[in-house]
Design an enzyme around this catalytic site. Sequence first.
Site, PDB file in Angstrom:
ATOM      1  CB  VAL A 268      -0.920   0.036   1.235  1.00  0.00           C
ATOM      2  CG1 VAL A 268      -1.808   1.277   1.228  1.00  0.00           C
ATOM      3  CG2 VAL A 268      -1.763  -1.219   1.342  1.00  0.00           C
ATOM      4  CB  SER A 269       0.994   4.164   0.662  1.00  0.00           C
ATOM      5  OG  SER A 269       1.409   5.507   0.715  1.00  0.00           O
TER       6      SER A 269
END
Length: 608
Positions: A268-269
């Site tokens: 994520v991210s």
Amino acid sequence: MRRLVLPLLSTLLAACATRPAPEDPMTTSEFVSEVRESVHRGNDDLLSAGLGLDGLRAKAPAFADASSPTPAELRRRAIHTSWNGIADLGPLGGYGRIYGAVPAVPGLEYQAFARVPGARSPHRVLLQAPDAFDARARCLVVAASSGSRGVYGAIALAGAWALPRGCAVAYTDKGTGPGYFDIDADSGVALDGTRAARGAAPLEFEPAPMAGATGIAVKHAQSGDHPEADWGRHVLQAARFGLAMLDRAYPGQAPFTPANTRVIITGVSNGAGAALQAAGLDADGIVDGVVALAPNVHVEGTRPLYDVASEAAQLLPCALTDARYDATPFARADGAVPSAWLARCAHLRERGLVDGGDRVVQARSAIERLRAGGWDDPAIETAASSTRFDLWRAIAATYAASYLRATPATMPCGFHYAAVDAHGAAVAADAATRAAWWSDASGIPPGAGVQLLGGIDASSSADPTASGIDCLRALWSSDDAAARVLRAAVAATAVKLPRAGLPLVVIHGEADGLLPEPFHSRVYVAALEAAGRNPAYWRVPHAQHFDAFLPLPGFGDRYVPLLPYGYAALDAVWAHLADGRSMPDARRFPSRPRGAGALDHDALGLIR
């Protein structure tokens, strides 16, 4: 929990004895510590450290001795922090009811400090090997932490999907993490998470001694390594570490190689950006599939995070004073526009960065400047949360220091990190504050008792952060020597495209106000398509960047979580790899805001 320190040489010799030289997972020069093995069964499992979903939702577990927690206590609290930093575990969010689960998963962990060639500081690698490993469908999921979090930072995505289905998980903190070094106490974080003095043990981060220096050194900002340029190498090294440790965890099934074990990379991210970097560097074909959620990914010739974040730090406070944001969560303080944001409009007008003789026109001018740079309206509105929490300044200061390879004494724009007293003055950290950094900190201050201090003339006006932010922006927009060095460092983070045919799903929320979709996933997918690739691009209306923000009052009403789409994408990639099913198509989901009540499945727009 028992602790077995395994000599590095025997680990590597055992691995080499079971596979041909070209598939040797790691070399001795890549390790800077021994391997620590620990057992996690009964009331201390792999997925939640025995807390279960209810324990993860509760307050962070306390230490018996706040100034000297045990490794088991630190691990449990780090896992609690990592879950709550990524997932929406609130009562209305639907975790454990609409999607996701936190079953007890017993097994083993193997952890070490590893180093990519040429790096000064190590990154932490960790393998979780479940007792119920599926020997018939050998699977290793590899994940880098989101943001600048510690090694458990991706557990709510990678661990929650993989461990219950019998896959092992390899993690890396990708050269960031909360292994803060206390300059006053001359101590850092050892492999088991406890504090240790310089020279007493291998440390997660150990800056060179600095005469007369005080405060706190933060690894992402001050390691001297520019870790972001190596995030893909960190991930691939974690994959090789994971395969080597699988030999040790399941000797009867060894050897584990890329040829006989499916390797899926996710994140994520920043962790998703690291996954895409790894896919582009995977010359040996280690990776079988990738799932990237809201990636911080930089495509050459497009706007990178530092450019966007430093612009946002300057312009968003003024833009958000516009009356259209009166009902936007976090855009107002006690119903009023924050006074510092009003002062920002005047400051920008004085510098010629917005037009207009009053703040109404100035706010609209700031909005138009953002739109002209590629921002869309949903991202601007959602970015009120990042602006109110001062994330832009914290991110820009940390990344600028990293790009310029700063030491604690040479951070740009006069910034530095320190513990503070009740009046905000820098003080030496106490033992209890130091002890909790590894378990509690996000890797980018402020937080966990550490503050970002300084900035040029930081307290000279009604807008105390403006001068420091102007300095950070100038590091991108000017043409002095420091700016040229910074831009060259940013250029080194540009992603390479993965091999043709690699199963790949990219997921992004259309209301992402931290990593706006037009600057990241959209340009990356466009580059893939221009090269003749066919990625599955999943766009999610009414999804933003931080699932962990969704329990905040008034905020979660407007959005849906992103994690369910990550789990669904991992399901789809696994079905393709294991069962030969077709990869999913690109799509835009018919999601809708959650509303004031509890999340229901139909709001996600996912097929049951």
